[in-house]
Scaffold this motif. Structure first.
Motif, PDB file in Angstrom:
ATOM      1  N   ALA A   1       0.853  -1.192   0.000  1.00  0.00           N
ATOM      2  CA  ALA A   1       0.000   0.000   0.000  1.00  0.00           C
ATOM      3  C   ALA A   1       0.886   1.238   0.000  1.00  0.00           C
ATOM      4  N   ARG A   2       0.325   2.343  -0.462  1.00  0.00           N
ATOM      5  CA  ARG A   2       1.066   3.608  -0.524  1.00  0.00           C
ATOM      6  C   ARG A   2       0.437   4.631   0.407  1.00  0.00           C
ATOM      7  N   ASP A   3       1.259   5.565   0.861  1.00  0.00           N
ATOM      8  CA  ASP A   3       0.785   6.558   1.823  1.00  0.00           C
ATOM      9  C   ASP A   3      -0.354   7.413   1.280  1.00  0.00           C
ATOM     10  N   ASN A   4      -0.286   7.707  -0.017  1.00  0.00           N
ATOM     11  CA  ASN A   4      -1.269   8.650  -0.568  1.00  0.00           C
ATOM     12  C   ASN A   4      -2.587   7.982  -0.950  1.00  0.00           C
ATOM     13  N   GLU A   5      -2.758   6.717  -0.660  1.00  0.00           N
ATOM     14  CA  GLU A   5      -4.013   6.036  -0.963  1.00  0.00           C
ATOM     15  C   GLU A   5      -5.042   6.309   0.133  1.00  0.00           C
ATOM     16  N   ALA A   6      -6.295   6.341  -0.249  1.00  0.00           N
ATOM     17  CA  ALA A   6      -7.373   6.466   0.735  1.00  0.00           C
ATOM     18  C   ALA A   6      -7.399   5.206   1.600  1.00  0.00           C
ATOM     19  N   ILE A   7      -7.837   5.373   2.831  1.00  0.00           N
ATOM     20  CA  ILE A   7      -7.804   4.259   3.774  1.00  0.00           C
ATOM     21  C   ILE A   7      -8.597   3.048   3.274  1.00  0.00           C
ATOM     22  N   PRO A   8      -9.821   3.206   2.740  1.00  0.00           N
ATOM     23  CA  PRO A   8     -10.521   2.019   2.222  1.00  0.00           C
ATOM     24  C   PRO A   8      -9.738   1.316   1.117  1.00  0.00           C
TER      25      PRO A   8
END
Length: 313
Positions: free
Chosen positions: A113-120
């Motif tokens: 996962a990447r930091d800039n992704e939305a939590i869902p």
């Protein structure tokens, strides 16, 4: 004629005492999960030993994992050794579970996962990656959880029934700048026989910690690492230098790091590793070395490294 066509053979260069076998970069975290000998490179600085011992206490008798899941959260500023501590704890827990007649598998999802992704979106990516890896490792006795990998709540709820009864999963979650909402999610939904490890560089807000403690079947394990003063920096340096025979390379002057880390500033394990690895990489190839490494040597090297970084694109 002697080998080398009469030329004087250069003496073998001593190894860099701050080099860690198996690491691609000098500042990569220790990882005994991949390199077993890394367990001997941990130094009791920045509260890592206290946190490791706390983890050992929490899982001294891991039999409760038959009925519960658990979240282990490591907090601390960047560069303080959170990932290295997680790797150490996960390695120890894997060995500990084996002694309790439980089969442990470490699943590394730290790059899923990447930091800039939305939590869902992060939750979905992590769940799909976990189910895909379990399917690839042939750890699923039924594909029910795998078929639900696009619905994390359903997949996690059904996961225990899709594993052998003695199978425990140690899942390393991806790091993030802000994991507070995710932590509540993983802490409250950790399936039985699953231990999630997570790290964050931010302090967990009181209301989220209260939610975790209140709603989790078993309260999370909270571990912490931090920066350290010149005494711990010197302890780290001496631990590495002691790996070489006496006289191989110059030692640090008694006050070298005290002068470098002054005015109450705290250093990090990453900073010390970056700085001293580079300095001793220069010293080991020099024919004329100083009798000891002083504050001046460290400062000049530090400035050179900063200039090199500034010159990078």
């Amino acid at each position: 004629m002697p080998a080398g066509n009469g030329r004087r053979r250069r003496a073998a260069r001593p190894p860099n005492p701050f080099a860690v076998p198996g690491l691609r970069r000098d500042v990569d975290p220790l990882n005994p999960l991949r390199h077993r000998d890394h367990v001997h490179f941990y130094v009791p600085v920045d509260h890592t030993e206290e946190s490791f011992e706390q983890c050992q206490e929490e899982f001294g008798d891991p039999s409760y994992l038959h009925h519960e899941g658990r979240l282990v959260l490591v907090t601390g500023e960047r560069g303080c050794g959170k990932t290295a501590l997680i790797n150490r704890c996960a390695y120890w827990l894997r060995e500990q579970l084996g002694k309790a007649d439980l089969t442990a598998e470490v699943v590394d999802l730290t790059r899923e996962a990447r930091d800039n992704e939305a939590i869902p979106q992060r939750r979905g990516n992590v769940c799909r990656a976990l189910m895909d890896k379990l399917f690839e490792l042939q750890l699923l006795t039924t594909n029910l959880a795998y078929e639900m990998r696009d619905s994390p709540d359903d997949a996690y709820r059904n996961l225990p029934g899709c594993l052998e009864r003695d199978q425990v999963l140690i899942v390393l979650l991806p790091p993030s700048a802000d994991l507070t909402e995710e932590l509540v999610y993983y802490g409250t939904r950790a399936p039985r026989r699953v231990v999630f490890f997570a790290e964050t560089a931010y302090a967990l807000p009181a209301e989220h910690r209260q939610a975790l403690d209140r709603d989790s079947p078993v309260p999370p394990v909270y571990l912490h690492v931090s920066g350290f003063d010149h005494r711990h920096a010197d302890q780290f340096a001496q631990h590495r230098l002691d790996r070489l025979p006496a006289g191989t390379l110059p030692r640090l002057a008694p006050t070298a790091l005290e002068d470098f880390i002054d005015n109450g500033r705290l250093a990090t394990i990453r900073e010390m590793q970056w700085l001293l690895y580079g300095l001793y990489e220069e010293l080991r190839v020099q024919d004329d070395r100083p009798d000891e490494v002083t504050w001046e040597h460290i400062s000049r090297h530090f400035i050179r490294r900063l200039r090199d970084l500034e010159g990078q694109p």
